[in-house]
Design an enzyme around this catalytic site. Sequence first.
Site, PDB file in Angstrom:
ATOM      1  N   TRP A  12       4.369  -1.035 -19.180  1.00  0.00           N
ATOM      2  CA  TRP A  12       5.465  -2.115 -18.991  1.00  0.00           C
ATOM      3  C   TRP A  12       5.186  -3.264 -19.818  1.00  0.00           C
ATOM      4  O   TRP A  12       6.029  -3.948 -20.237  1.00  0.00           O
ATOM      5  CB  TRP A  12       5.559  -2.271 -17.421  1.00  0.00           C
ATOM      6  CG  TRP A  12       6.161  -1.229 -16.752  1.00  0.00           C
ATOM      7  CD1 TRP A  12       5.652  -0.256 -15.819  1.00  0.00           C
ATOM      8  CD2 TRP A  12       7.459  -0.523 -16.994  1.00  0.00           C
ATOM      9  NE1 TRP A  12       6.596   0.420 -15.292  1.00  0.00           N
ATOM     10  CE2 TRP A  12       7.567   0.634 -16.021  1.00  0.00           C
ATOM     11  CE3 TRP A  12       8.432  -0.733 -17.791  1.00  0.00           C
ATOM     12  CZ2 TRP A  12       8.730   1.242 -15.907  1.00  0.00           C
ATOM     13  CZ3 TRP A  12       9.957   0.079 -17.787  1.00  0.00           C
ATOM     14  CH2 TRP A  12       9.929   0.985 -16.841  1.00  0.00           C
ATOM     15  N   ASP A  66       5.181 -10.346 -14.755  1.00  0.00           N
ATOM     16  CA  ASP A  66       6.198  -9.120 -14.312  1.00  0.00           C
ATOM     17  C   ASP A  66       5.517  -8.685 -12.880  1.00  0.00           C
ATOM     18  O   ASP A  66       4.376  -7.993 -12.951  1.00  0.00           O
ATOM     19  CB  ASP A  66       6.409  -8.106 -15.208  1.00  0.00           C
ATOM     20  CG  ASP A  66       7.011  -6.919 -14.767  1.00  0.00           C
ATOM     21  OD1 ASP A  66       7.280  -7.031 -13.747  1.00  0.00           O
ATOM     22  OD2 ASP A  66       7.278  -5.912 -15.600  1.00  0.00           O
ATOM     23  N   LYS A 109      10.698  -1.256  -6.163  1.00  0.00           N
ATOM     24  CA  LYS A 109       9.347  -0.967  -5.784  1.00  0.00           C
ATOM     25  C   LYS A 109       8.952  -1.566  -4.299  1.00  0.00           C
ATOM     26  O   LYS A 109       8.757  -0.662  -3.493  1.00  0.00           O
ATOM     27  CB  LYS A 109       8.354  -1.492  -6.653  1.00  0.00           C
ATOM     28  CG  LYS A 109       8.185  -0.852  -8.050  1.00  0.00           C
ATOM     29  CD  LYS A 109       9.287  -0.378  -8.812  1.00  0.00           C
ATOM     30  CE  LYS A 109       9.225   0.495 -10.000  1.00  0.00           C
ATOM     31  NZ  LYS A 109       9.176  -0.036 -11.175  1.00  0.00           N
TER      32      LYS A 109
END
Length: 390
Positions: free
Chosen positions: A132, A202, A226
């Site tokens: 990511w 993030d 999530k």
Amino acid sequence: MHVAESKLQQSLPIITKKFNKHYVPKQREKMSKVYNFSAGPAVLNEQVLKNAAAAAIEFAGSGMSLMEMSHRSKPVVAMFDEAEANVRELLEVPAEFKILFLQGGASLQFHTAPLNLLKDGDKVDYADTGSWSAKAIKEAKALANVNVCCSSKESTYNHIPETSNQSEDAVYLHFTSNNTIYGTQFKDWPTPVNKDAYLVSDMSSDIFSRPIDWSKFGLVYAGAQKNIGPSGLTVVIVRESLLGQTGRAIPTILNYDTHIQAESMFHTPPVFGVHVANETFKWLKSIGGVKAIQVVNERKASNLYAEIDRNSLFSCPTVNKDRSSMNVVFVLSDAELDAEFLAFAKERNLETLKGHRSIGGFRASIYNAMPEAGVDALIAAMQEFEKAKA
Ligand SMILES: *Cc1c(COP(=O)(O)O)cnc(C)c1O
């Protein structure tokens, strides 16, 4: 220890009891549902799901499904206000930060964050700690002068590297607080070397799992699927004074200021997703908030890592000090047994334990909403498997 902390320690047994009571409803005992260890979209609290189901039929005595209601209607506007207030309360977000409910996932923020924060030619530091991060770096490179200040790629991202190669004049330092795929996590917030620089993070896979020290931050973003609610919702928390200085033409819908002015209703927002998120926030508050869930998270993770370390069949590839409390990555020393263990777990209602396709093995995602009983059931299965193979 702070007074507040010691008070928390004293009330922990009660919080834990509350957590388990809220968490393990009757049908869970009958195992009519599985324990879902998916990395995302991921487990949600059962009461949250029940409240979402009710709102899908009728919301706020309106005679209509929430999905049929205008986002401009009074009950929906009130629900958005409540959701925002709950985020502010749970994460202790200071007044100078704005809280936005957007779409496009964390992936869109890889572009939108630098777009809104940087002038042409600005320098920024990015920590490369997983797939990511790498994607965030790729998007930022199109807009800024990106310095990758550290990377653990050479060791398959099995640890969090020191952010030691920062530039003196970076505007911000970007990092992925929890690496969902590789199972590592920043346990301490990094410190920018430029004292005027701020952190951008993030936090898709660990937001609401622990408190945030806002004094260091300019921007935090997270996809909801999530640790918050269903996919389709992105939470952005931004220090307002940083905006409006880029000198570039920002497309209206990508401009944070658009959404600040319109209070997250510039266009039709993901109303149902915000409702489910708000139900999660209410549930978190009912069990003592972020500090309480942090204690539960750490206990779940340390119990599971302890079993992986003890069990003769399993091991954990991540460096001890950087092990994530959200995504627990582990492998069998005999990879030939992988499929058999997955089937063995499935027979015990333990689902989606397969590791990410890029690294294999197993991954148990044990976000806030994963009950301790789920982690205990996984530990018991690992012990049984060890006996069966002895
Ligand atoms: C899942 C995930 C993403 C991608 O989120 P989308 O909402 O699908 O764009 C980004 N970063 C991290 C850390 C993630 O876990």
